[in-house]
Design a protein around this motif. Structure first.
Motif, PDB file in Angstrom:
ATOM      1  N   TYR A 109      27.173  50.972  -1.133  1.00  0.00           N
ATOM      2  CA  TYR A 109      27.224  52.417  -0.917  1.00  0.00           C
ATOM      3  C   TYR A 109      25.845  53.035  -0.712  1.00  0.00           C
ATOM      4  CZ  TYR A 109      32.196  52.847  -1.854  1.00  0.00           C
ATOM      5  OH  TYR A 109      33.564  52.750  -1.768  1.00  0.00           O
ATOM      6  N   GLY A 110      24.788  52.257  -0.938  1.00  0.00           N
ATOM      7  CA  GLY A 110      23.443  52.785  -0.749  1.00  0.00           C
ATOM      8  C   GLY A 110      23.065  53.832  -1.769  1.00  0.00           C
ATOM      9  N   VAL A 111      23.569  53.676  -2.995  1.00  0.00           N
ATOM     10  CA  VAL A 111      23.242  54.613  -4.075  1.00  0.00           C
ATOM     11  C   VAL A 111      22.760  53.816  -5.276  1.00  0.00           C
ATOM     12  CG1 VAL A 111      24.914  56.334  -3.295  1.00  0.00           C
ATOM     13  CG2 VAL A 111      25.625  54.601  -4.952  1.00  0.00           C
ATOM     14  N   SER A 112      22.305  54.513  -6.308  1.00  0.00           N
ATOM     15  CA  SER A 112      21.799  53.842  -7.503  1.00  0.00           C
ATOM     16  C   SER A 112      22.942  53.362  -8.389  1.00  0.00           C
ATOM     17  CB  SER A 112      20.902  54.792  -8.295  1.00  0.00           C
ATOM     18  OG  SER A 112      21.664  55.865  -8.818  1.00  0.00           O
ATOM     19  N   ARG A 113      22.623  52.445  -9.273  1.00  0.00           N
ATOM     20  CA  ARG A 113      23.634  51.964 -10.213  1.00  0.00           C
ATOM     21  C   ARG A 113      24.115  53.059 -11.162  1.00  0.00           C
ATOM     22  NH1 ARG A 113      22.110  46.056 -12.488  1.00  0.00           N
ATOM     23  NH2 ARG A 113      24.126  46.451 -13.525  1.00  0.00           N
ATOM     24  N   PRO A 114      23.244  53.982 -11.632  1.00  0.00           N
ATOM     25  CA  PRO A 114      23.761  55.078 -12.467  1.00  0.00           C
ATOM     26  C   PRO A 114      24.806  55.928 -11.747  1.00  0.00           C
ATOM     27  CG  PRO A 114      21.400  54.865 -12.781  1.00  0.00           C
ATOM     28  CD  PRO A 114      21.762  53.952 -11.651  1.00  0.00           C
ATOM     29  N   VAL A 115      24.647  56.108 -10.433  1.00  0.00           N
ATOM     30  CA  VAL A 115      25.649  56.867  -9.677  1.00  0.00           C
ATOM     31  C   VAL A 115      26.972  56.106  -9.672  1.00  0.00           C
ATOM     32  CG1 VAL A 115      26.309  57.675  -7.369  1.00  0.00           C
ATOM     33  CG2 VAL A 115      24.012  58.126  -8.238  1.00  0.00           C
ATOM     34  N   ILE A 116      26.916  54.796  -9.436  1.00  0.00           N
ATOM     35  CA  ILE A 116      28.131  53.976  -9.462  1.00  0.00           C
ATOM     36  C   ILE A 116      28.763  54.016 -10.848  1.00  0.00           C
ATOM     37  CG2 ILE A 116      29.021  51.618  -9.329  1.00  0.00           C
ATOM     38  CD1 ILE A 116      28.445  52.837  -6.619  1.00  0.00           C
ATOM     39  N   ARG A 117      27.914  53.955 -11.870  1.00  0.00           N
ATOM     40  CA  ARG A 117      28.427  53.957 -13.248  1.00  0.00           C
ATOM     41  C   ARG A 117      29.173  55.264 -13.546  1.00  0.00           C
ATOM     42  NH1 ARG A 117      23.729  52.979 -15.687  1.00  0.00           N
ATOM     43  NH2 ARG A 117      23.893  50.825 -14.976  1.00  0.00           N
ATOM     44  N   GLU A 118      28.613  56.385 -13.083  1.00  0.00           N
ATOM     45  CA  GLU A 118      29.261  57.676 -13.324  1.00  0.00           C
ATOM     46  C   GLU A 118      30.553  57.798 -12.519  1.00  0.00           C
ATOM     47  OE1 GLU A 118      28.266  62.475 -13.204  1.00  0.00           O
ATOM     48  OE2 GLU A 118      26.651  60.994 -12.980  1.00  0.00           O
ATOM     49  N   ALA A 119      30.551  57.288 -11.285  1.00  0.00           N
ATOM     50  CA  ALA A 119      31.765  57.326 -10.463  1.00  0.00           C
ATOM     51  C   ALA A 119      32.876  56.509 -11.111  1.00  0.00           C
ATOM     52  CB  ALA A 119      31.460  56.799  -9.061  1.00  0.00           C
ATOM     53  N   ILE A 120      32.528  55.347 -11.641  1.00  0.00           N
ATOM     54  CA  ILE A 120      33.520  54.503 -12.313  1.00  0.00           C
ATOM     55  C   ILE A 120      34.038  55.193 -13.574  1.00  0.00           C
ATOM     56  CG2 ILE A 120      33.801  52.352 -13.617  1.00  0.00           C
ATOM     57  CD1 ILE A 120      32.059  50.982 -11.518  1.00  0.00           C
ATOM     58  N   PHE A 121      33.148  55.885 -14.275  1.00  0.00           N
ATOM     59  CA  PHE A 121      33.577  56.626 -15.467  1.00  0.00           C
ATOM     60  C   PHE A 121      34.614  57.681 -15.098  1.00  0.00           C
ATOM     61  CE2 PHE A 121      33.171  60.299 -18.282  1.00  0.00           C
ATOM     62  CZ  PHE A 121      33.433  59.706 -19.509  1.00  0.00           C
ATOM     63  N   MET A 122      34.409  58.364 -13.958  1.00  0.00           N
ATOM     64  CA  MET A 122      35.384  59.358 -13.499  1.00  0.00           C
ATOM     65  C   MET A 122      36.746  58.712 -13.267  1.00  0.00           C
ATOM     66  SD  MET A 122      33.145  61.556 -10.758  1.00  0.00           S
ATOM     67  CE  MET A 122      31.730  62.526 -11.276  1.00  0.00           C
ATOM     68  N   LEU A 123      36.753  57.535 -12.635  1.00  0.00           N
ATOM     69  CA  LEU A 123      38.014  56.859 -12.348  1.00  0.00           C
ATOM     70  C   LEU A 123      38.646  56.293 -13.614  1.00  0.00           C
ATOM     71  CD1 LEU A 123      37.142  55.068  -8.984  1.00  0.00           C
ATOM     72  CD2 LEU A 123      38.211  57.294  -9.364  1.00  0.00           C
ATOM     73  N   LYS A 124      37.818  55.948 -14.593  1.00  0.00           N
ATOM     74  CA  LYS A 124      38.360  55.550 -15.896  1.00  0.00           C
ATOM     75  C   LYS A 124      39.048  56.732 -16.567  1.00  0.00           C
ATOM     76  CE  LYS A 124      35.205  51.794 -17.233  1.00  0.00           C
ATOM     77  NZ  LYS A 124      34.143  51.410 -18.201  1.00  0.00           N
ATOM     78  N   SER A 125      38.442  57.915 -16.437  1.00  0.00           N
ATOM     79  CA  SER A 125      39.030  59.109 -17.043  1.00  0.00           C
ATOM     80  C   SER A 125      40.395  59.413 -16.447  1.00  0.00           C
ATOM     81  CB  SER A 125      38.097  60.308 -16.854  1.00  0.00           C
ATOM     82  OG  SER A 125      36.867  60.099 -17.513  1.00  0.00           O
ATOM     83  N   PRO A 129      26.737  64.475  -0.500  1.00  0.00           N
ATOM     84  CA  PRO A 129      27.325  65.695  -1.041  1.00  0.00           C
ATOM     85  C   PRO A 129      26.494  66.265  -2.175  1.00  0.00           C
ATOM     86  CG  PRO A 129      28.352  63.825  -2.044  1.00  0.00           C
ATOM     87  CD  PRO A 129      27.329  63.273  -1.071  1.00  0.00           C
ATOM     88  N   THR A 130      26.890  67.458  -2.654  1.00  0.00           N
ATOM     89  CA  THR A 130      26.218  68.063  -3.793  1.00  0.00           C
ATOM     90  C   THR A 130      26.421  67.212  -5.038  1.00  0.00           C
ATOM     91  OG1 THR A 130      26.606  70.252  -2.849  1.00  0.00           O
ATOM     92  CG2 THR A 130      26.028  70.146  -5.177  1.00  0.00           C
ATOM     93  N   THR A 131      27.628  66.717  -5.233  1.00  0.00           N
ATOM     94  CA  THR A 131      27.920  65.857  -6.380  1.00  0.00           C
ATOM     95  C   THR A 131      28.139  64.447  -5.867  1.00  0.00           C
ATOM     96  OG1 THR A 131      28.973  67.731  -7.464  1.00  0.00           O
ATOM     97  CG2 THR A 131      29.386  65.565  -8.402  1.00  0.00           C
ATOM     98  N   LEU A 132      27.106  63.690  -5.862  1.00  0.00           N
ATOM     99  CA  LEU A 132      27.170  62.346  -5.293  1.00  0.00           C
ATOM    100  C   LEU A 132      28.136  61.431  -6.030  1.00  0.00           C
ATOM    101  CD1 LEU A 132      26.124  60.478  -3.103  1.00  0.00           C
ATOM    102  CD2 LEU A 132      24.147  59.978  -4.545  1.00  0.00           C
ATOM    103  N   PRO A 133      28.125  61.395  -7.373  1.00  0.00           N
ATOM    104  CA  PRO A 133      29.085  60.524  -8.063  1.00  0.00           C
ATOM    105  C   PRO A 133      30.530  60.876  -7.739  1.00  0.00           C
ATOM    106  CG  PRO A 133      27.355  61.181  -9.575  1.00  0.00           C
ATOM    107  CD  PRO A 133      27.179  62.022  -8.337  1.00  0.00           C
ATOM    108  N   GLY A 134      30.825  62.168  -7.581  1.00  0.00           N
ATOM    109  CA  GLY A 134      32.183  62.576  -7.240  1.00  0.00           C
ATOM    110  C   GLY A 134      32.602  62.073  -5.875  1.00  0.00           C
ATOM    111  N   GLU A 135      31.697  62.111  -4.905  1.00  0.00           N
ATOM    112  CA  GLU A 135      32.012  61.604  -3.568  1.00  0.00           C
ATOM    113  C   GLU A 135      32.215  60.093  -3.601  1.00  0.00           C
ATOM    114  OE1 GLU A 135      32.727  61.372   0.484  1.00  0.00           O
ATOM    115  OE2 GLU A 135      32.666  63.128  -0.837  1.00  0.00           O
ATOM    116  N   VAL A 136      31.344  59.397  -4.336  1.00  0.00           N
ATOM    117  CA  VAL A 136      31.489  57.943  -4.453  1.00  0.00           C
ATOM    118  C   VAL A 136      32.803  57.604  -5.152  1.00  0.00           C
ATOM    119  CG1 VAL A 136      30.523  55.847  -5.480  1.00  0.00           C
ATOM    120  CG2 VAL A 136      29.008  57.516  -4.388  1.00  0.00           C
ATOM    121  N   ALA A 137      33.150  58.373  -6.201  1.00  0.00           N
ATOM    122  CA  ALA A 137      34.403  58.129  -6.913  1.00  0.00           C
ATOM    123  C   ALA A 137      35.589  58.281  -5.977  1.00  0.00           C
ATOM    124  CB  ALA A 137      34.535  59.098  -8.095  1.00  0.00           C
TER     125      ALA A 137
END
Length: 247
Positions: free
Chosen positions: A58-74, A21-29
């Protein structure tokens, strides 16, 4: 689409290929959210896999996972425990979500059903409870909306103010607070309908204006059932207009 353009999600993380997707962390989240809600990826202590494990799955970088987790923390769905990792909040998410867009017809229909339950009730109460000052505010906001329509202006702010003035006249603090939440997330769909209506036909624009006038007339008359019917008609028609723009 090549393999490089996809995220590979492995069992038990909903084995499927997801278009990048355009926003990869959002899709992973969102994928993480669904996996968490289904109980697919947490252990018996409700602990999530490590960032490295999720990144590999998920085949993505750790920063992407970190940002996705931050979204779910929010959202309150995930909480951190110092030195132990990330865990699912035992109380569930603390944030109410409404993320429906125009591209999802089924969810859009359900969203308008939900909006009907809030706005129709608030409009009914406004017809019963509005004070003389509140009625003047509703009239004034309608007049500004009428002027914007006549002058072919955007009118979305005036449309929002008209509906807000009605909800405030309900004297129900829960409706008022929730209407503010809806304005930020749901009414954008109605504002989209207004813009598209203006671009398609001025006859339709004046039809929308007539729907607003019917609501105002019923509130002025102090007729709660007539006000509820007018609000119902307006929202049903708004939903129909949005649906037609998706075709």
């Amino acid at each position: 689409m090549s393999a490089d353009d996809r995220i590979r999600v492995q069992d038990p993380l909903r084995a499927s290929l997801i278009p990048r997707p355009t926003t990869l962390p959002g899709e992973v989240a969102e994928r993480l959210r669904q996996a968490i809600l289904q109980g697919d990826i947490v252990d018996q202590n409700q602990k999530l896999p490590s960032e490295a494990s999720l990144a590999t799955s998920y085949g993505v970088s750790r920063p992407v996972i970190r940002e996705a987790i931050f979204m779910l923390k929010s959202d309150g769905l995930i909480i951190s425990q110092q030195g132990r990792g990330q865990f699912v909040n035992p109380h569930g998410s603390s944030v109410f979500r409404l993320d429906t867009g125009m591209d999802d017809g089924d969810n859009l229909a359900e969203l308008f059903e939900f909006l009907l339950s809030v706005e129709v009730s608030a409009t009914r109460l406004a017809a019963q409870r509005r004070t003389a000052d509140e009625l003047r505010q509703i009239r004034d906001s309608y007049a500004r909306l009428y002027d914007a329509t006549r002058e072919l202006a955007d009118g979305t702010a005036e449309d929002e103010q008209f509906h807000q003035s009605i909800v405030r006249a309900s004297h129900n603090q829960h409706f008022i607070a929730f209407a503010e939440f809806l304005d930020a997330r749901v009414r954008r769909l109605i504002r989209t309908a207004r813009k598209n209506t203006r671009n398609r036909s001025m006859d339709l624009v004046w039809q929308v204006q007539a729907e607003h006038k019917a609501i105002l007339d019923a509130i002025e008359a102090g007729d709660p059932e007539l006000a509820a019917r007018a609000a119902t008609t307006h929202l049903h028609n708004a939903a129909a207009r949005l649906a037609s723009y998706r075709e």
